[in-house]
Design a protein around this motif. Structure first.
Motif, PDB file in Angstrom:
ATOM      1  N   GLU A  29       0.629   5.634  -0.055  1.00 26.51           N
ATOM      2  CA  GLU A  29      -0.134   6.786   0.240  1.00 26.51           C
ATOM      3  C   GLU A  29       0.195   7.297  -0.850  1.00 26.51           C
ATOM      4  OE1 GLU A  29      -0.019   8.076   3.967  1.00 26.51           O
ATOM      5  OE2 GLU A  29      -0.882   7.079   4.440  1.00 26.51           O
TER       6      GLU A  29
ATOM      7  N   THR B  67       0.774  -1.130  -0.521  1.00 23.95           N
ATOM      8  CA  THR B  67       0.128   0.112  -0.411  1.00 23.95           C
ATOM      9  C   THR B  67       1.205   0.889  -0.270  1.00 23.95           C
ATOM     10  OG1 THR B  67       0.373   0.178   2.194  1.00 23.95           O
ATOM     11  CG2 THR B  67      -1.913  -0.659   1.329  1.00 23.95           C
TER      12      THR B  67
ATOM     13  N   GLU C  40      -5.087  -1.329  -7.099  1.00 24.87           N
ATOM     14  CA  GLU C  40      -6.494  -0.241  -6.887  1.00 24.87           C
ATOM     15  C   GLU C  40      -5.610   1.759  -6.987  1.00 24.87           C
ATOM     16  OE1 GLU C  40      -9.255  -0.150  -3.562  1.00 24.87           O
ATOM     17  OE2 GLU C  40      -7.852   1.099  -2.221  1.00 24.87           O
TER      18      GLU C  40
ATOM     19  N   SER D 241      -1.982  -1.247  -3.561  1.00 25.87           N
ATOM     20  CA  SER D 241      -2.790  -0.164  -3.915  1.00 25.87           C
ATOM     21  C   SER D 241      -2.431   1.061  -2.900  1.00 25.87           C
ATOM     22  CB  SER D 241      -3.814   0.157  -1.627  1.00 25.87           C
ATOM     23  OG  SER D 241      -4.762   1.049  -2.348  1.00 25.87           O
TER      24      SER D 241
ATOM     25  N   THR E  94      -6.183   5.868  -7.320  1.00 26.88           N
ATOM     26  CA  THR E  94      -7.361   6.856  -6.962  1.00 26.88           C
ATOM     27  C   THR E  94      -5.872   8.349  -7.524  1.00 26.88           C
ATOM     28  OG1 THR E  94      -8.186   6.274  -5.275  1.00 26.88           O
ATOM     29  CG2 THR E  94      -8.257   7.792  -5.311  1.00 26.88           C
TER      30      THR E  94
ATOM     31  N   SER F  38      -3.457   4.741  -2.893  1.00 21.11           N
ATOM     32  CA  SER F  38      -4.936   5.608  -2.052  1.00 21.11           C
ATOM     33  C   SER F  38      -5.227   6.699  -2.632  1.00 21.11           C
ATOM     34  CB  SER F  38      -4.718   5.452  -0.656  1.00 21.11           C
ATOM     35  OG  SER F  38      -3.581   5.475   0.445  1.00 21.11           O
ATOM     36  N   THR F  39      -3.568   8.007  -2.266  1.00 21.16           N
ATOM     37  CA  THR F  39      -3.947   8.720  -2.269  1.00 21.16           C
ATOM     38  C   THR F  39      -3.762   9.662  -3.615  1.00 21.16           C
ATOM     39  OG1 THR F  39      -3.723   9.197   0.431  1.00 21.16           O
ATOM     40  CG2 THR F  39      -3.327  11.475  -1.040  1.00 21.16           C
TER      41      THR F  39
END
Length: 480
Positions: free
Chosen positions: A210, A208, A258, A234, A260, A236-237
């Protein structure tokens, strides 16, 4: 040239057409390593106009740290002194070997030794480039490996290659947790991660991150000792200027990737397999999930099997995606091959999507431009085919609800529902269906959208249903 001057030693070396003069209080040691000039110096000052172009110059011993002067960071002019305080032109580097801190790599629990090694990077107050090096071996990891509070501008985590460096992921939590934003990049490469919890939760990720700029993820894989590997990566940010290549994951119970708010992100040579349960494909996994606010996403040489959606494009952050490119893709046995519930532009070419349960391609409100591909056998695994396919609106090739869409040069074969289904919605939409091959579909074209043109298509063994609102010159022009 080395010249004596009391207790001080001056020397000059020439790199291409560049002259650098350094003064050392002690005798310097100079050597060349593949064109990279290095010398030991307890203190240093530079004079003259310096422009470093293609070589690297390293000073060892300056305030007990390694200082690299690199061409991308350096343009010094007019007597710059006290180099150690000029962080704009200096980068400190450190490589940490986990075995130096006790890791054994013999299939034992090495978690505490990894944490100790990571602390040498994360606790540094001046480190600008750090590497966590994991030599060949098998390491058991029983709790998350967290990189937090980093001051580094670049972080690298690397092994010695897939199948050589193996991390056995024991816990059902995230494995690597990268919390700091990286201004100059993050590199993760040459590692095998093997899941050892049966099965992993879909919410557990091997990696993961950020936020990251200029990231490189390459040559790594996620495998399972039995089955059920959780999720892979992932972001995430936010994610910018990133390349993800040569990645393979098996038996995923969650997501492959994933994303974003990604920008200029390139996927290349990716192979993802969802976990296949006793009764077939599981309901939850997604190959690549683009969650919103992303643009310039390129997916090339992509293979995926047994997912709810091979690629899922949504807007979950109140910001639409734009410009997503998919080419050379093979998507097999997914409930939906590609699903887009967003107003993004999707350009799809040179692909094969087969054995989808619901739809090979499904778009709501988007702008899809589909060329040069094969869509076949949608619904082949659906339990009640063919009788229920039209009733349940499944077993379809391409389904569009609204949007501005073009479909050209596609071979639709043996789909148990509608090969192309354009559904009218409240917003005026447009569709072009030209120069396609339809063979042995239950319905070739079912077009009810506001404005459409269908021409130059070759059809065999299937019916066509055209809505009154369309603009087409009759059945002969639409399909011959």
């Amino acid at each position: 040239h080395i010249m004596g001057a009391r207790a001080v030693r001056w020397f000059t070396f020439i790199v291409i057409a560049v002259s650098v003069t350094c003064m050392c209080e002690a005798n310097p040691t100079i050597h060349s390593d593949g064109g990279n000039f290095k010398f030991n110096c307890s203190t240093a000052s530079f004079s003259g106009d310096i422009i470093l172009s293609s070589q690297n110059v390293s000073i060892y011993g300056l305030k007990t740290q390694v200082v690299d002067l690199r061409s991308s960071d350096m343009l010094l002019q007019s007597s710059v002194t006290d180099l150690s305080n000029n962080l704009a032109t200096v980068s400190a580097y450190k490589e940490i070997n986990v075995k130096t801190y006790g890791a054994r790599g013999t299939n034992q629990d090495d978690t505490i030794f990894f944490i100790a090694a990571i602390a040498q990077i994360t606790n540094s107050t001046s480190l600008l480039r750090g590497t966590l090096y994991i030599p060949a071996g098998t390491y058991r990891i029983t709790s998350p490996l967290i990189f937090d509070g980093l001051r580094t501008m670049q972080l690298t985590i690397r092994g010695e290659g897939r199948g050589h460096t193996t991390l056995r992921w024991i816990n059902d939590q995230n494995l690597f947790v990268i919390k700091a934003p990286f201004q100059k990049g993050f590199v993760f490469q040459d590692i095998t991660i093997q899941s050892f919890t049966e099965p992993k939760s879909p919410s557990s990720f091997a990696l993961t991150i950020e936020a990251c700029t200029q990231c490189t993820l390459q040559r790594f894989q996620l495998t399972s000792s039995t089955n059920g590997t959780g999720s892979l990566v992932s972001f995430s940010t936010s994610l910018k200027y990133t390349t993800i290549s040569n990645v393979h994951a098996d038996d995923l119970t969650g997501k492959g990737f994933e994303i974003t708010r990604g920008s200029e992100v390139s996927f290349y040579d990716i192979k993802l397999n969802g976990l296949r349960g006793a009764s077939g494909r599981l309901a939850s996994p997604v190959g690549i999930h683009i969650m919103g606010g992303s643009s310039m996403i390129s997916i090339t040489n992509f293979q995926t099997y047994y997912f709810e959606s091979g690629i899922l494009i949504e807007n979950l952050v109140s910001s639409s995606n734009s410009r997503i490119y998919v080419t050379n893709a093979e998507i097999v046995r997914c409930f939906k091959g590609i699903s887009m519930i967003d107003g993004a532009d999707l350009l799809l070419s040179n692909f094969m999507i087969s054995l989808s349960d619901s739809d090979a391609i499904y778009s709501v409100g988007g702008k899809i431009h589909v060329t040069n591909g094969l869509v076949f056998a949608s619904g082949s695994d659906y339990p009640c085919k063919p009788a229920c396919c039209l009733e349940k609106n499944v077993c379809n090739g391409i389904t569009t609800i609204g949007g501005q869409n073009t479909i050209s040069g596609i071979s639709f074969q043996g789909n148990y529902g509608r090969a192309v289904w354009a559904v009218r919605d409240a917003v005026t939409s447009h569709l072009s269906v030209t120069n396609n091959l339809f063979y042995s579909n239950t319905v070739n074209m079912n077009l009810t959208t506001h404005v459409y043109i269908a021409s130059g298509n070759l059809c065999s063994l299937g019916t066509n249903l055209f809505g009154a609102g369309g603009v087409q010159a009759g059945l002969n022009a639409a399909c011959t």
